[in-house]
Design an enzyme around this catalytic site. Structure first.
Site, PDB file in Angstrom:
ATOM      1  N   VAL A  47    -109.690   9.127  -9.877  1.00 59.34           N
ATOM      2  CA  VAL A  47    -110.462   8.813 -11.076  1.00 59.34           C
ATOM      3  C   VAL A  47    -110.801  10.104 -11.808  1.00 59.34           C
ATOM      4  CG1 VAL A  47    -112.620   7.811 -11.932  1.00 59.34           C
ATOM      5  CG2 VAL A  47    -111.421   6.743 -10.011  1.00 59.34           C
ATOM      6  N   CYS A  48    -110.608  10.079 -13.119  1.00 57.32           N
ATOM      7  CA  CYS A  48    -110.886  11.253 -13.945  1.00 57.32           C
ATOM      8  C   CYS A  48    -111.910  10.873 -15.018  1.00 57.32           C
ATOM      9  CB  CYS A  48    -109.595  11.765 -14.585  1.00 57.32           C
ATOM     10  SG  CYS A  48    -109.846  13.231 -15.593  1.00 57.32           S
TER      11      CYS A  48
END
Length: 167
Positions: free
Chosen positions: A89-90
């Protein structure tokens, strides 16, 4: 052997989330031997493309938590501009504290020690509701989101169905 401050804080935060679970996710330990590895189940939020899906992820906390953020990685396949193809996840809240060397984020958007696993998970649910295609982690998903929204929706719905079948 005494617990570290990080371990004590994580135990307290896990207990709080499990006692009063916010809507949309549940958490537990990957292995009872380590408080630093959490497994997460995120339920796709209502009124989004991800609605009804069951997305498994891990939260991996560093030894110097809460000074540094954990890493979050989906283990269920997901198609989203802000999730790397490998599932990482960014989002800003998971980026280390301080200034962004590329100038995309304010320091206040990045990790702060006052954040908690709960604030991270709420941010991830928000990310599912409102993808940010301006600074994508998955360029192909962002491009499809912008240029071919119908195909993007079809792919996401297919993965949502698959996530339900995997339960």
């Amino acid at each position: 052997m005494p617990s570290s401050a990080s371990e004590q804080l994580l135990r307290k935060q896990l207990k709080e989330i499990q006692k009063n679970p916010p809507q949309g996710f549940s958490v537990g330990l990957v292995d009872d031997k380590s408080i630093f590895e959490w497994e997460v189940m995120i339920i796709g939020p209502e009124d989004t493309l991800y609605e009804g899906g069951f997305f498994h992820a891990t939260l991996s906390f560093p030894q110097d938590y809460p000074l540094m953020p954990p890493k979050m990685k989906f283990t269920t396949e997901i198609w989203h501009p802000n999730v790397h193809p490998n599932g990482e996840v960014c989002i800003s809240i998971l980026h280390p504290p301080g200034d962004d060397k590329y100038g995309y984020e304010d320091a206040g958007e990045r990790w702060l020690p006052v954040h908690s696993p709960e604030t991270i998970l709420i941010s991830v649910i928000s990310m599912l509701s409102s993808p940010n295609d301006e600074s994508p982690a998955n360029i192909d998903a962002a491009k499809e989101f912008r240029e071919n929204p119908q195909e993007f929706k079809k792919r996401v719905r297919r993965l949502v169905r698959r996530s339900i079948e995997m339960i």
